[in-house]
Structure formats: structure tokens, C-alpha cells
Design a protein around this motif. Structure first.
Motif, short mmCIF file in Angstrom:
data_model
loop_
_atom_site.label_atom_id
_atom_site.label_comp_id
_atom_site.label_asym_id
_atom_site.label_seq_id
_atom_site.Cartn_x
_atom_site.Cartn_y
_atom_site.Cartn_z
N VAL A 72 0.88 -1.17 0.00
CA VAL A 72 0.00 0.00 0.00
C VAL A 72 0.92 1.22 0.00
O VAL A 72 1.85 1.30 0.80
N ILE A 73 0.66 2.15 -0.91
CA ILE A 73 1.47 3.37 -0.99
C ILE A 73 0.80 4.44 -0.13
O ILE A 73 -0.37 4.77 -0.33
N VAL A 74 1.57 4.98 0.82
CA VAL A 74 1.04 5.99 1.73
C VAL A 74 0.67 7.24 0.93
O VAL A 74 1.48 7.77 0.18
N GLY A 84 -3.62 4.87 2.48
CA GLY A 84 -2.76 4.55 1.36
C GLY A 84 -3.56 3.95 0.22
O GLY A 84 -4.75 3.64 0.36
N VAL A 85 -2.90 3.77 -0.91
CA VAL A 85 -3.50 3.21 -2.11
C VAL A 85 -2.96 1.80 -2.30
O VAL A 85 -1.74 1.59 -2.32
N LEU A 86 -3.86 0.83 -2.44
CA LEU A 86 -3.44 -0.55 -2.66
C LEU A 86 -2.72 -0.64 -3.99
O LEU A 86 -3.26 -0.28 -5.03
N ASP A 87 -1.48 -1.13 -3.96
CA ASP A 87 -0.62 -1.18 -5.15
C ASP A 87 -0.47 -2.60 -5.68
O ASP A 87 0.42 -2.88 -6.46
N ASN A 88 -1.32 -3.51 -5.24
CA ASN A 88 -1.32 -4.90 -5.72
C ASN A 88 -2.73 -5.28 -6.16
O ASN A 88 -3.70 -4.68 -5.73
N ASN A 89 -2.81 -6.33 -6.97
CA ASN A 89 -4.10 -6.87 -7.38
C ASN A 89 -4.47 -7.99 -6.43
O ASN A 89 -3.81 -9.02 -6.41
N PRO A 90 -5.53 -7.83 -5.63
CA PRO A 90 -5.89 -8.86 -4.65
C PRO A 90 -6.67 -10.03 -5.24
O PRO A 90 -7.00 -10.97 -4.53
N GLY A 91 -6.98 -9.98 -6.53
CA GLY A 91 -7.79 -11.02 -7.13
C GLY A 91 -9.27 -10.68 -7.02
O GLY A 91 -9.65 -9.63 -6.51
N ILE A 92 -10.10 -11.60 -7.46
CA ILE A 92 -11.54 -11.36 -7.47
C ILE A 92 -12.24 -12.52 -6.78
O ILE A 92 -11.92 -13.68 -7.01
N ALA A 93 -13.16 -12.19 -5.92
CA ALA A 93 -14.01 -13.18 -5.27
C ALA A 93 -15.39 -12.56 -5.10
O ALA A 93 -15.53 -11.33 -5.06
N GLU A 94 -16.39 -13.41 -5.02
CA GLU A 94 -17.78 -12.96 -4.93
C GLU A 94 -18.00 -11.93 -3.83
O GLU A 94 -18.70 -10.95 -4.01
N LEU A 96 -15.45 -10.27 -2.08
CA LEU A 96 -14.29 -9.40 -1.85
C LEU A 96 -14.51 -8.02 -2.44
O LEU A 96 -14.68 -7.87 -3.64
N ARG A 97 -14.52 -7.02 -1.56
CA ARG A 97 -14.67 -5.63 -1.98
C ARG A 97 -13.33 -4.92 -1.79
O ARG A 97 -13.19 -4.05 -0.94
N LEU A 98 -12.37 -5.32 -2.60
CA LEU A 98 -11.03 -4.75 -2.55
C LEU A 98 -10.42 -4.88 -3.94
O LEU A 98 -10.40 -5.97 -4.51
N ARG A 99 -9.95 -3.74 -4.47
CA ARG A 99 -9.35 -3.72 -5.79
C ARG A 99 -8.07 -2.89 -5.76
O ARG A 99 -7.92 -1.99 -4.94
N GLU A 100 -7.20 -3.19 -6.68
CA GLU A 100 -5.99 -2.37 -6.83
C GLU A 100 -6.42 -0.93 -7.04
O GLU A 100 -7.35 -0.64 -7.78
N GLY A 101 -5.77 0.00 -6.32
CA GLY A 101 -6.09 1.42 -6.42
C GLY A 101 -7.05 1.90 -5.34
O GLY A 101 -7.24 3.10 -5.17
N ASP A 102 -7.67 0.96 -4.59
CA ASP A 102 -8.56 1.36 -3.50
C ASP A 102 -7.77 2.00 -2.36
O ASP A 102 -6.61 1.66 -2.13
N LEU A 103 -8.43 2.89 -1.65
CA LEU A 103 -7.83 3.49 -0.46
C LEU A 103 -7.99 2.53 0.72
O LEU A 103 -9.03 1.90 0.88
N VAL A 104 -6.92 2.43 1.50
CA VAL A 104 -6.90 1.54 2.66
C VAL A 104 -6.42 2.34 3.87
O VAL A 104 -5.38 2.99 3.81
N SER A 105 -7.19 2.29 4.95
CA SER A 105 -6.77 2.91 6.21
C SER A 105 -6.01 1.87 7.03
O SER A 105 -6.44 0.72 7.11
N PHE A 106 -4.88 2.29 7.62
CA PHE A 106 -4.10 1.37 8.44
C PHE A 106 -3.33 2.13 9.50
O PHE A 106 -3.21 3.34 9.44
N ARG A 107 -2.85 1.38 10.47
CA ARG A 107 -2.09 1.95 11.58
C ARG A 107 -0.68 1.34 11.59
O ARG A 107 -0.43 0.32 10.94
#
Length: 133
Positions: A72-74, A84-94, A96-107
Motif C-alpha cells: 500500500v502506498i502511503v 494509502g492506495v493498494l498497489d497490488n491486485n488482490p484477485g476477485i471473489a464474490e 471481496l470488496r477490494l481492488r488495486e487502487g482502493d484506499l486503505v486505512s491502516f495503523r
């Protein structure tokens, strides 16, 4: 790009972040992470490797569940953490609501590793406005 980052849950989004600190404490000889002070001082453009617990469902049945390490790029600092922005492709699942380029909050406790991708790469991939507040 998902513009509303939040701390995700398996039930809501099919994924959740795993604490790298807890993993390191459970296996200090084999799972090492950067010092806390370093994980607390990331800047926009830094890359943070996070542990994503991902559950794959088909209908009402769990067909796979595991932890994937993804970068994830800060993009910005927040109260007690980062967006940050997810910089990997997490794949696709029925479910799964996560895609490359999505914003991710983390600590800081989620950060398993840190990298410094070239600024030119980030500008090419995300545009010059990536570094604008």
C-alpha cells in the motif's frame, strides 16, 4: 478508486488487516518487522507491506481463507495512522470488496515491511496529483 477508506471487516468487505505486531510477537525469530518508531513515521510515497486476511466465498460457503502480503502506498497521515492506495491486485471473489487502487486505512501495527518506490513510478502510475494534499 474507493474514496471512503475505513477499517475493513471480513463480514462487510471480505477482508481485514492483520496486526504485524501480533505476528512478530508470536514468532520473533521468524517474523521480523521494522521498529515501531519507523512504522510511525511513514510519509506520502512510502510503501507499506500489510497483511490482508482475505476470505473467499461462493454463495454461503467459505472456499478459501488466508493472509496475503500486499503493498500500500502511503497517500496521507491520519490521526494515529495512514491512508494509502493498494498497489497490488488482490484477485476477485464474490464477496471481496477490494481492488488495486482502493484506499486503505491502516495503523503502524499493521506494517510488516517498508519500501521506497521511485517517485517517477508513483507519478507515472497515479499521476502528479498523488503527492498533493
Amino acid at each position: 478508486m474507493n474514496e471512503t477508506p475505513s477499517y475493513s471487516t471480513i463480514d462487510e468487505n471480505g477482508w481485514a488487516l492483520v496486526s504485524a505486531e501480533e505476528r512478530a510477537a508470536a514468532a520473533p525469530d521468524t517474523f521480523q518487522i521494522p521498529p515501531r518508531v519507523t512504522r510511525e513515521s511513514l510519509s506520502p510515497g512510502d510503501a507499506a507491506k500489510l497483511l490482508f486476511d482475505i476470505e473467499t466465498r461462493k454463495g454461503d460457503h467459505v472456499i478459501d481463507r488466508g493472509v496475503d502480503r500486499m503493498w500500500v502506498i502511503v497517500k496521507a497521515r491520519t490521526e494515529g495512522g495512514y491512508i494509502g492506495v493498494l498497489d497490488n491486485n488482490p484477485g476477485i471473489a464474490e464477496n471481496l470488496r477490494l481492488r488495486e487502487g482502493d484506499l486503505v486505512s491502516f495503523r503502524p501495527e499493521h506494517v510488516a515491511n517498508i519500501g521506497q518506490p521511485p517517485r517517477e513510478h508513483l507519478v507515472e502510475k497515479y499521476g502528479a496529483s498523488f503527492f498533493e494534499g
